[in-house]
Design an enzyme around this catalytic site. Structure first.
Site, PDB file in Angstrom:
ATOM      1  N   ASP A  10       0.782  -1.252   0.000  1.00 31.36           N
ATOM      2  CA  ASP A  10       0.000   0.000   0.000  1.00 31.36           C
ATOM      3  C   ASP A  10       0.808   1.295   0.000  1.00 31.36           C
ATOM      4  O   ASP A  10       0.477   2.248   0.725  1.00 31.36           O
ATOM      5  CB  ASP A  10      -0.985   0.009   1.193  1.00 31.36           C
ATOM      6  N   ASP A  61      -4.397  -1.475  -2.071  1.00 24.21           N
ATOM      7  CA  ASP A  61      -5.757  -1.268  -1.581  1.00 24.21           C
ATOM      8  C   ASP A  61      -6.524  -0.691  -2.782  1.00 24.21           C
ATOM      9  O   ASP A  61      -6.035   0.224  -3.449  1.00 24.21           O
ATOM     10  CB  ASP A  61      -5.694  -0.236  -0.439  1.00 24.21           C
ATOM     11  N   HIS A  63     -10.463   0.135  -3.582  1.00 23.04           N
ATOM     12  CA  HIS A  63     -11.853   0.085  -3.149  1.00 23.04           C
ATOM     13  C   HIS A  63     -12.846   0.632  -4.177  1.00 23.04           C
ATOM     14  O   HIS A  63     -12.559   1.608  -4.862  1.00 23.04           O
ATOM     15  CB  HIS A  63     -12.020   0.921  -1.880  1.00 23.04           C
ATOM     16  N   SER A  69     -15.795   0.325   4.399  1.00 24.23           N
ATOM     17  CA  SER A  69     -14.868   0.889   5.394  1.00 24.23           C
ATOM     18  C   SER A  69     -14.884   2.420   5.406  1.00 24.23           C
ATOM     19  O   SER A  69     -14.227   3.035   6.236  1.00 24.23           O
ATOM     20  CB  SER A  69     -13.430   0.402   5.138  1.00 24.23           C
ATOM     21  N   HIS A  80     -10.720   6.419   0.517  1.00 18.32           N
ATOM     22  CA  HIS A  80      -9.313   6.319   0.123  1.00 18.32           C
ATOM     23  C   HIS A  80      -9.146   5.202  -0.900  1.00 18.32           C
ATOM     24  O   HIS A  80      -9.941   4.259  -0.924  1.00 18.32           O
ATOM     25  CB  HIS A  80      -8.421   6.042   1.348  1.00 18.32           C
ATOM     26  N   LYS A 106      -6.513  -5.655  -3.320  1.00 13.89           N
ATOM     27  CA  LYS A 106      -7.370  -6.105  -2.211  1.00 13.89           C
ATOM     28  C   LYS A 106      -8.395  -5.030  -1.887  1.00 13.89           C
ATOM     29  O   LYS A 106      -8.263  -3.889  -2.333  1.00 13.89           O
ATOM     30  CB  LYS A 106      -6.508  -6.396  -0.972  1.00 13.89           C
ATOM     31  N   GLU A 113     -13.987  -5.590   4.608  1.00 12.27           N
ATOM     32  CA  GLU A 113     -12.695  -4.959   4.853  1.00 12.27           C
ATOM     33  C   GLU A 113     -11.633  -6.034   4.641  1.00 12.27           C
ATOM     34  O   GLU A 113     -11.843  -7.206   4.973  1.00 12.27           O
ATOM     35  CB  GLU A 113     -12.640  -4.400   6.283  1.00 12.27           C
ATOM     36  N   ALA A 146      -0.143   0.656   6.197  1.00 12.43           N
ATOM     37  CA  ALA A 146       0.250   1.206   7.463  1.00 12.43           C
ATOM     38  C   ALA A 146       0.708   0.074   8.387  1.00 12.43           C
ATOM     39  O   ALA A 146       0.132  -1.015   8.342  1.00 12.43           O
ATOM     40  CB  ALA A 146      -0.938   1.945   8.116  1.00 12.43           C
ATOM     41  N   CYS A 150      -2.430  -2.845   7.342  1.00 18.36           N
ATOM     42  CA  CYS A 150      -2.145  -3.760   6.242  1.00 18.36           C
ATOM     43  C   CYS A 150      -0.786  -4.435   6.347  1.00 18.36           C
ATOM     44  O   CYS A 150      -0.642  -5.597   5.961  1.00 18.36           O
ATOM     45  CB  CYS A 150      -2.331  -3.038   4.917  1.00 18.36           C
TER      46      CYS A 150
END
Ligand code: VGL
Ligand code: ZN
Length: 195
Positions: A10, A61, A63, A69, A80, A106, A113, A146, A150
């Site tokens: 990420d 990540d 989304h 989330s 995000h 992911k 989540e 982070a 993750c």
């Protein structure tokens, strides 16, 4: 070193200077570049000048705009890494090392989540864990963002699956400083090497 790989988690604009800008992100990019430099030292460069015998896998990540989330859906985070936005892109400094088949997405399921990159999938539908096994990898180095979310979840899933896991502490960024320290301690107690 042939049986080792680096997993970069990420390192995406929203976590670096976007809606979820994390502490330590600039240093984490520098640390990642340094690690890549060390790992590829002495290897042959390919035609693009990149030393790439050492597999480098990227987790992203990724989304949908109405992900569960996000705060608007009752989740803990601001929007995000929305698919198709700049915030979801890997930082430019790392782009020379990104390969499509080594990129694992992911968080694409609206209703779930997914902090861990372990079950992230590449465009061919292969999971990160699956590809590491196919490559005969035993040791995995993990860095990214982070630490508490993750990175930690990815490192733990790799450990559970039998890999020897090392987290590169100079190549991490975090949401919360205390959470970062606590996550490093917890990972170490679980048997993850912190280097
Ligand atoms: C992450 C919060 C939400 C991470 C992703 O990459 O650590 N954290 N989505
Ligand atoms: Zn997310």
């Amino acid at each position: 070193m042939k049986d080792s790989a680096l997993v970069v988690v990420d390192m995406l604009y929203d976590f670096i200077d976007g809606t979820m800008a994390c502490q330590g992100a600039d240093a984490a990019i520098e640390g990642t570049l340094k690690a890549i430099g060390k790992l590829t030292e002495g290897t042959e460069a390919d035609e693009s000048g990149i030393h790439s015998t050492y597999p480098i896998l990227f987790v992203r990540d990724h989304h949908p705009a109405d992900h569960c989330s996000f705060a608007a859906q009752g989740g803990p985070w601001p929007p995000h890494c929305v698919q198709g936005t700049h915030g979801a892109d890997v930082h430019d400094a790392l782009l020379p090392y990104v390969k499509e088949d080594m990129t694992f997405f992911k968080g694409e399921d609206q209703a779930r989540e997914q902090y861990s990159g372990f079950e992230g999938v590449n465009p061919a539908g292969q999971s990160l864990g699956e590809v590491l096994h196919l490559l005969d990898i035993q040791r995995v180095l993990v860095c990214g963002i982070a630490t508490e979310y993750c990175v930690r979840n990815t490192a733990e899933d790799l450990l559970k699956d039998g890999f020897e896991v090392t987290v590169l502490k100079d190549a991490l960024a975090w949401v919360d400083a205390d959470g970062h320290v606590a996550a490093l301690k917890a990972m170490e107690e679980e048997g993850i090497r912190i280097l």
